[in-house]
Design a protein around this motif. Sequence first.
Motif, PDB file in Angstrom:
ATOM      1  N   ALA A 144       0.821  -1.214   0.000  1.00 25.35           N
ATOM      2  CA  ALA A 144       0.000   0.000   0.000  1.00 25.35           C
ATOM      3  C   ALA A 144       0.856   1.265   0.000  1.00 25.35           C
ATOM      4  CB  ALA A 144      -0.934   0.006   1.211  1.00 25.35           C
ATOM      5  N   GLY A 145       2.071   1.189   0.536  1.00 26.25           N
ATOM      6  CA  GLY A 145       2.945   2.356   0.592  1.00 26.25           C
ATOM      7  C   GLY A 145       2.480   3.430   1.560  1.00 26.25           C
ATOM      8  N   SER A 146       1.626   3.096   2.484  1.00 27.80           N
ATOM      9  CA  SER A 146       1.052   4.076   3.415  1.00 27.80           C
ATOM     10  C   SER A 146       1.832   4.217   4.716  1.00 27.80           C
ATOM     11  CB  SER A 146      -0.383   3.675   3.769  1.00 27.80           C
ATOM     12  OG  SER A 146      -1.170   3.598   2.609  1.00 27.80           O
ATOM     13  N   PHE A 147       2.840   3.375   4.912  1.00 23.89           N
ATOM     14  CA  PHE A 147       3.536   3.332   6.193  1.00 23.89           C
ATOM     15  C   PHE A 147       5.035   3.520   5.986  1.00 23.89           C
ATOM     16  CE2 PHE A 147      -0.087   0.444   5.988  1.00 23.89           C
ATOM     17  CZ  PHE A 147      -0.947   1.124   6.843  1.00 23.89           C
ATOM     18  N   ALA A 148       5.702   4.067   7.010  1.00 22.29           N
ATOM     19  CA  ALA A 148       7.141   4.297   6.912  1.00 22.29           C
ATOM     20  C   ALA A 148       7.880   2.991   6.632  1.00 22.29           C
ATOM     21  CB  ALA A 148       7.661   4.923   8.207  1.00 22.29           C
ATOM     22  N   ARG A 149       7.404   1.930   7.249  1.00 23.14           N
ATOM     23  CA  ARG A 149       8.015   0.615   7.086  1.00 23.14           C
ATOM     24  C   ARG A 149       7.045  -0.416   7.639  1.00 23.14           C
ATOM     25  NH1 ARG A 149      14.191  -0.675   8.591  1.00 23.14           N
ATOM     26  NH2 ARG A 149      14.159  -2.847   7.982  1.00 23.14           N
ATOM     27  N   VAL A 150       7.083  -1.631   7.112  1.00 26.88           N
ATOM     28  CA  VAL A 150       6.272  -2.738   7.622  1.00 26.88           C
ATOM     29  C   VAL A 150       7.224  -3.904   7.886  1.00 26.88           C
ATOM     30  CG1 VAL A 150       4.364  -4.338   7.184  1.00 26.88           C
ATOM     31  CG2 VAL A 150       4.257  -2.001   6.282  1.00 26.88           C
ATOM     32  N   GLU A 151       7.092  -4.513   9.066  1.00 23.42           N
ATOM     33  CA  GLU A 151       7.924  -5.662   9.432  1.00 23.42           C
ATOM     34  C   GLU A 151       7.066  -6.724  10.091  1.00 23.42           C
ATOM     35  OE1 GLU A 151      11.491  -5.159  11.753  1.00 23.42           O
ATOM     36  OE2 GLU A 151      11.855  -3.179  10.898  1.00 23.42           O
ATOM     37  N   ILE A 152       7.506  -7.968   9.982  1.00 25.45           N
ATOM     38  CA  ILE A 152       6.904  -9.054  10.738  1.00 25.45           C
ATOM     39  C   ILE A 152       7.772  -9.280  11.969  1.00 25.45           C
ATOM     40  CG2 ILE A 152       6.365 -11.527  10.769  1.00 25.45           C
ATOM     41  CD1 ILE A 152       5.794 -11.339   7.773  1.00 25.45           C
ATOM     42  N   ALA A 153       7.137  -9.447  13.123  1.00 23.72           N
ATOM     43  CA  ALA A 153       7.842  -9.768  14.364  1.00 23.72           C
ATOM     44  C   ALA A 153       7.247 -11.044  14.942  1.00 23.72           C
ATOM     45  CB  ALA A 153       7.715  -8.619  15.364  1.00 23.72           C
ATOM     46  N   GLU A 154       8.059 -11.790  15.674  1.00 23.74           N
ATOM     47  CA  GLU A 154       7.586 -13.065  16.207  1.00 23.74           C
ATOM     48  C   GLU A 154       6.638 -12.907  17.385  1.00 23.74           C
ATOM     49  OE1 GLU A 154      10.387 -15.656  18.142  1.00 23.74           O
ATOM     50  OE2 GLU A 154      11.580 -13.963  18.835  1.00 23.74           O
ATOM     51  N   SER A 155       6.726 -11.795  18.103  1.00 20.79           N
ATOM     52  CA  SER A 155       5.883 -11.594  19.276  1.00 20.79           C
ATOM     53  C   SER A 155       5.830 -10.108  19.613  1.00 20.79           C
ATOM     54  CB  SER A 155       6.426 -12.372  20.478  1.00 20.79           C
ATOM     55  OG  SER A 155       7.678 -11.829  20.874  1.00 20.79           O
ATOM     56  N   VAL A 156       4.867  -9.765  20.447  1.00 17.55           N
ATOM     57  CA  VAL A 156       4.773  -8.374  20.910  1.00 17.55           C
ATOM     58  C   VAL A 156       6.025  -8.024  21.718  1.00 17.55           C
ATOM     59  CG1 VAL A 156       3.441  -6.794  22.354  1.00 17.55           C
ATOM     60  CG2 VAL A 156       2.259  -8.395  20.857  1.00 17.55           C
ATOM     61  N   GLN A 157       6.555  -8.957  22.482  1.00 16.95           N
ATOM     62  CA  GLN A 157       7.770  -8.722  23.251  1.00 16.95           C
ATOM     63  C   GLN A 157       8.962  -8.413  22.350  1.00 16.95           C
ATOM     64  OE1 GLN A 157       5.730 -11.376  23.706  1.00 16.95           O
ATOM     65  NE2 GLN A 157       4.844 -10.865  25.696  1.00 16.95           N
ATOM     66  N   ALA A 158       9.017  -9.050  21.186  1.00 12.98           N
ATOM     67  CA  ALA A 158      10.116  -8.796  20.248  1.00 12.98           C
ATOM     68  C   ALA A 158      10.079  -7.368  19.725  1.00 12.98           C
ATOM     69  CB  ALA A 158      10.058  -9.788  19.088  1.00 12.98           C
ATOM     70  N   ILE A 159       8.900  -6.785  19.645  1.00  8.82           N
ATOM     71  CA  ILE A 159       8.781  -5.394  19.189  1.00  8.82           C
ATOM     72  C   ILE A 159       9.456  -4.458  20.166  1.00  8.82           C
ATOM     73  CG2 ILE A 159       7.177  -3.501  18.724  1.00  8.82           C
ATOM     74  CD1 ILE A 159       5.176  -5.617  17.791  1.00  8.82           C
ATOM     75  N   SER A 160       9.306  -4.717  21.459  1.00 12.92           N
ATOM     76  CA  SER A 160       9.879  -3.813  22.459  1.00 12.92           C
ATOM     77  C   SER A 160      11.395  -3.710  22.308  1.00 12.92           C
ATOM     78  CB  SER A 160       9.497  -4.248  23.873  1.00 12.92           C
ATOM     79  OG  SER A 160      10.044  -5.514  24.165  1.00 12.92           O
ATOM     80  N   GLY A 161      12.043  -4.761  21.845  1.00 15.52           N
ATOM     81  CA  GLY A 161      13.474  -4.704  21.592  1.00 15.52           C
ATOM     82  C   GLY A 161      13.835  -3.883  20.376  1.00 15.52           C
ATOM     83  N   ARG A 162      12.889  -3.660  19.471  1.00 16.00           N
ATOM     84  CA  ARG A 162      13.126  -2.901  18.244  1.00 16.00           C
ATOM     85  C   ARG A 162      12.619  -1.471  18.332  1.00 16.00           C
ATOM     86  NH1 ARG A 162      14.942  -2.499  14.375  1.00 16.00           N
ATOM     87  NH2 ARG A 162      13.364  -2.608  12.778  1.00 16.00           N
ATOM     88  N   ILE A 163      11.905  -1.137  19.391  1.00 18.95           N
ATOM     89  CA  ILE A 163      11.217   0.147  19.440  1.00 18.95           C
ATOM     90  C   ILE A 163      12.186   1.331  19.402  1.00 18.95           C
ATOM     91  CG2 ILE A 163      10.933   0.726  21.892  1.00 18.95           C
ATOM     92  CD1 ILE A 163       8.161   0.440  19.278  1.00 18.95           C
TER      93      ILE A 163
END
Length: 143
Positions: A12-31
């Motif tokens: 869609a090109g509507s977002f700065a970036r799109v990624e798949i993460a294995e869990s919500v906890q994994a996102i906190s390490g990338r925030i």
Amino acid sequence: MLGLIFDRLNDAGSFARVEIAESVQAISGRIGTAEDGQVFVVPWRERARPNRNAAGGHRQLIEVQFVTAMVSRQHDDPRGAERAARFDGLKAAIEDLLAGWHPDRTAGACALVGGETTGLGNGVSIYAQTWQTTRFLTGEPHG
């Protein structure tokens, strides 16, 4: 199925970036390095219904939930009002792309289950929406 959802949001090109993460906890390490307007797609839970084919064969409905987590980054916003307002546009873009969409020809339509926001400190907030669709487990090889 996550790959199809990723493709739908990314293309869609509507977002700065799109990624798949294995869990919500994994996102906190990338925030710390996540961009404002970035979206993460995360598997959440699956719930299987009983197999209804008693006369042979296997066809089991699986309810599939996934999360879309949006990042809003605004450092000079102590109450988070601008970050919260930023979520309106991000949510609308995701909802326009996913609500009623079928990830593949056998999947159920995507439906929003709920959402919530969390301030993570240091000018960063995340808004997570839970979505649900369905798939069938048939015992046949996946294509």
